[in-house]
Structures are given as C-alpha cells and as structure tokens.
Scaffold this motif. Structure first.
Motif, PDB file in Angstrom:
ATOM      1  N   PRO A  49       0.515  -1.339  -0.082  1.00  0.00           N
ATOM      2  CA  PRO A  49      -0.380  -0.576  -0.172  1.00  0.00           C
ATOM      3  C   PRO A  49       0.744   1.429   0.420  1.00  0.00           C
ATOM      4  O   PRO A  49       0.510   2.430  -0.634  1.00  0.00           O
ATOM      5  CB  PRO A  49      -0.261   0.488   1.462  1.00  0.00           C
ATOM      6  N   LYS A  56       1.971   7.153  -6.521  1.00  0.00           N
ATOM      7  CA  LYS A  56       1.289   8.142  -7.311  1.00  0.00           C
ATOM      8  C   LYS A  56       1.336   9.054  -6.552  1.00  0.00           C
ATOM      9  O   LYS A  56       0.892  10.269  -7.309  1.00  0.00           O
ATOM     10  CB  LYS A  56      -0.752   7.205  -6.093  1.00  0.00           C
TER      11      LYS A  56
ATOM     12  N   SER B  62      -6.471  -1.975   2.944  1.00  0.00           N
ATOM     13  CA  SER B  62      -5.390  -1.118   3.316  1.00  0.00           C
ATOM     14  C   SER B  62      -4.869  -0.905   1.590  1.00  0.00           C
ATOM     15  O   SER B  62      -4.910   0.187   1.370  1.00  0.00           O
ATOM     16  CB  SER B  62      -4.211  -1.815   3.980  1.00  0.00           C
ATOM     17  N   ILE B  63      -4.654  -2.466   0.978  1.00  0.00           N
ATOM     18  CA  ILE B  63      -4.460  -2.007  -0.840  1.00  0.00           C
ATOM     19  C   ILE B  63      -5.508  -1.205  -1.344  1.00  0.00           C
ATOM     20  O   ILE B  63      -5.229  -0.391  -1.793  1.00  0.00           O
ATOM     21  CB  ILE B  63      -4.208  -3.299  -0.942  1.00  0.00           C
ATOM     22  N   GLU B  65      -7.613   1.906  -0.343  1.00  0.00           N
ATOM     23  CA  GLU B  65      -7.084   2.716   0.390  1.00  0.00           C
ATOM     24  C   GLU B  65      -6.222   3.638  -0.656  1.00  0.00           C
ATOM     25  O   GLU B  65      -6.207   4.623  -0.689  1.00  0.00           O
ATOM     26  CB  GLU B  65      -7.262   2.943   1.938  1.00  0.00           C
ATOM     27  N   SER B  66      -5.452   2.322  -1.492  1.00  0.00           N
ATOM     28  CA  SER B  66      -4.241   3.223  -1.670  1.00  0.00           C
ATOM     29  C   SER B  66      -4.153   3.563  -3.626  1.00  0.00           C
ATOM     30  O   SER B  66      -3.490   3.885  -4.283  1.00  0.00           O
ATOM     31  CB  SER B  66      -2.896   2.343  -1.249  1.00  0.00           C
TER      32      SER B  66
END
Lengths: 109, 255
Positions: A49, A56, B62-63, B65-66
């Motif tokens: 993440p 990004k 969590s993935i 949200e990214s």
C-alpha cells in the motif's frame, strides 16, 4: 507487534525511499532488504500500500520486467521528487530521533 | 506456483478491488506483484499470514485505500450493462420478426435489469470468491446457470402468456435494424470488456429464434427433432464444460 506497526507508520516510507535509492528493486527484494536491516516485526505485505501511494505521488517510477517464473516483476526506482522527499525525511528524522533520544536519556537544554 | 490459500487470497483481493470500482489495469498490476511476492516467499517456507498479516480483510482494505476509484470505468459499465440486457431481450423477438414494446415489456425489462445487477453482484463478490479453486465451484456455477436459465425461461413463458397490449410493433425493416443494432452492442461490449462472452451468449440465444424463422413449422414442432436438439445441446454443453476444466487445469500446471 501492533504497537511497533503504529510506531513504524510514516517512518517506513523514508526507509523504503532510502533502499530504492540504492538501485532498481522489486517488492520481494525490498521486503527482504528491510528484514536484513532488522525490521522483523511487521507483515511484508505492508510495503505494497505504501509503494502504491508513493507511485501515485510520483516519488517512485516503475518498470515491468520478466521474471524466471510466474508473472512479471515490478521494479521501483526513485524519481527526482522522491530524492527530494528522501532528503526532507532524513532531515526530519535526524531532528526527531535526536529529540526522542534526549527525552529518553533526560538530556534537556 | 502459489499455494491454494495464497491463490484464494489473490482471487478475493481481485474481487474486493473490482467491487470497490478500482481500475482494471491497477488491479492486475497489484495482484501480479503480490503473486510474485507470495510465490517467492512461499518458496522460502513463509506462510501467507507472514505477508498479509492475520486479517486479510484489513490488508485488502489498506490496498484498496491506496488505489484510486476509476469513476470513468464505473460510469461506462452501468450503461453498458443496461444496453447489453436490452439487446439480450430484443434480439430474439427481432430475429423472429415479432419485436414489440408494451408496458409489460418495460416492467419485464426493469425487473430483469434489477435482478441481473443484484445477482451479478452477489455472485461475483460474495459467492464466487468462496468457491473459486474448489471442485464445488464448477458444480455451483453449472447449477446456478441452470437455475437462472430455467427461471428466465419460466418467466419468458409467463410473460408471453400475458399478451400485454403493444404500444409499438416493429415493421420487418425495423426488426432488421434492431438485429443490426443489437449486433453492434454485442461486438462493442466484447471490444470494451475484452471478452468473447457478449458475442457467444447472444449467438447461443439466437439459435432458437433463427430456427423458428427458418425451419418449417411442422419440423419446428416435431417432438423428435425437439428431443434430438435438446440432447445435442446438453452434449455440447457437457463437452464445453469438459474443455473448460481441462484447459484451466493445463494452465495451472504451466504456472
């Protein structure tokens, strides 16, 4: 373990940027490097993440390369923005760690 | 090759991200990246929980949200689904030359669209991830398709028996134009979704109406021909499922 993870939040970004600065690297290697530096108490997947967010924000760039088996590997390298962010992180960390050490060792001004 | 548990996690992650409207390309990237990681970690004797923690749901969150939500893709999918369902419902009557619209048709279309959206969502995001990779998965998919198709046929018969008053009846030229429009929708959807099913399913659905239009009525209503056709279709379906299972096992061995 949960407490360590909480403490690591924010710090891990800088550590990842620092490792990526050493040269192009893919996720698994990155997790292994972190472990070799003593980060044992968190799940390896935690980095993804963060990497997604850094990608990004334009701090890292990525390239897909063939692997020996399975899907292609995604390699990360640092962008100029990422280098700048790393420099700022190092400054912030130096100040913060020195203050924390002072508190812990009771060394006030 | 990753363990079944890891593969299950990857499927669940993919479904979760799809359900959250994330971009297809990004979903592929992250699942492939995690697959590489899980493969290498498991080869070194590590467990899935070592990588994703003890709460896969939290990790998926969590993935998710990214990653950014792809509203453009979502906005495109809803009208596409509506167009596809309308085309599925229109192509049969248009081929038979009996396309018409009544209030009942509109209600029928609305109900089918709602049920399809709900059913598709439930199946894709809640049921499929649980059964994926197990032999029961294939049995489940087969039984579900059978029940859904059966219900659709029953509903279709009921609908035809109602004889709703038509507010629009297509002329032969309009019927042909509807067929062309439906074909354009099916091909367009296949190109957009990069899958063949939006062409294959209508082709399959069109066989009956084409037969009705081309075959003489006495042949079309002959019980012997009807029985032979049903048997041929059952056999063809069994062969198709067999090929599908064989192919997926072959692909798994390759990995």
């Amino acid at each position: 373990m949960a407490d360590t993870t909480q403490m690591l939040k924010g710090i891990l970004d800088g550590c990842l940027l620092s490792i990526i600065k050493e040269g192009e690297i893919y996720g698994y290697e990155l997790a292994a490097k972190l472990e070799s530096y003593g980060f044992h108490s968190f799940s390896e997947g935690t980095i993804y993440p963060l990497l997604l967010r850094m990608q990004k924000e334009g701090l890292v760039s990525t390239t897909l390369r063939k692997s020996t088996a399975g899907p292609k590997r995604k390699y990360y390298s640092l962008t100029e923005k990422g280098e700048l962010e790393l420099e700022q992180f190092i400054n912030r960390w130096t100040q913060l760690s020195s203050s924390v050490n002072n508190v812990l060792n009771k060394r006030g001004n | 090759m990753v363990s079944k548990r890891a593969e299950q996690f990857l499927v669940e992650l993919r479904m979760y991200l799809i359900s959250k409207g994330k971009n297809d390309k990004e979903i592929n990237e992250i699942t492939e990246e995690l697959e590489v990681h899980l493969m290498e970690a498991e080869a070194e004797g590590k467990d899935v929980s070592h990588i994703i923690g003890y709460s896969p749901k939290n990790y998926m969150k969590s993935i998710g949200e990214s990653m950014k939500t792809d509203y453009r893709e979502l906005a495109g999918l809803v009208p596409l689904m509506i167009l596809l369902i309308s085309a599925y419902l229109s192509i049969g009557p248009a081929i038979e030359g009996t396309f018409s619209v009544s209030r009942g048709t509109i209600w029928f279309a609305l109900i089918i669209t709602t049920v399809s959206f709900l059913g598709y969502g439930l199946f894709l995001f809640k049921i499929m991830p649980r059964f994926f990779q197990s032999r029961w998965g294939y049995v489940f998919i087969f039984c579900t398709s059978l029940i859904v198709t059966g219900l659709m046929v029953v509903f279709m018969f009921w609908y035809r028996a109602q004889n709703f008053e038509a507010v629009f009846v297509a002329t032969p030229v309009q019927n042909n134009l509807i067929i062309i429009l439906c074909a354009v929708i099916f091909i367009g959807a296949a190109l957009y979704t990069k899958t063949w099913f939006t062409i294959l399913i209508p082709l399959f659905l069109s066989m009956g109406p084409i037969a009705t239009r081309l075959l003489p009525e006495e042949t079309n209503n002959d019980p012997l021909y009807i029985t032979i056709t049903i048997l041929v279709f059952l056999l063809a379906s069994a062969v198709a499922i067999g090929i599908f299972i064989f192919q997926s096992k072959k692909d798994q061995k390759k990995i």
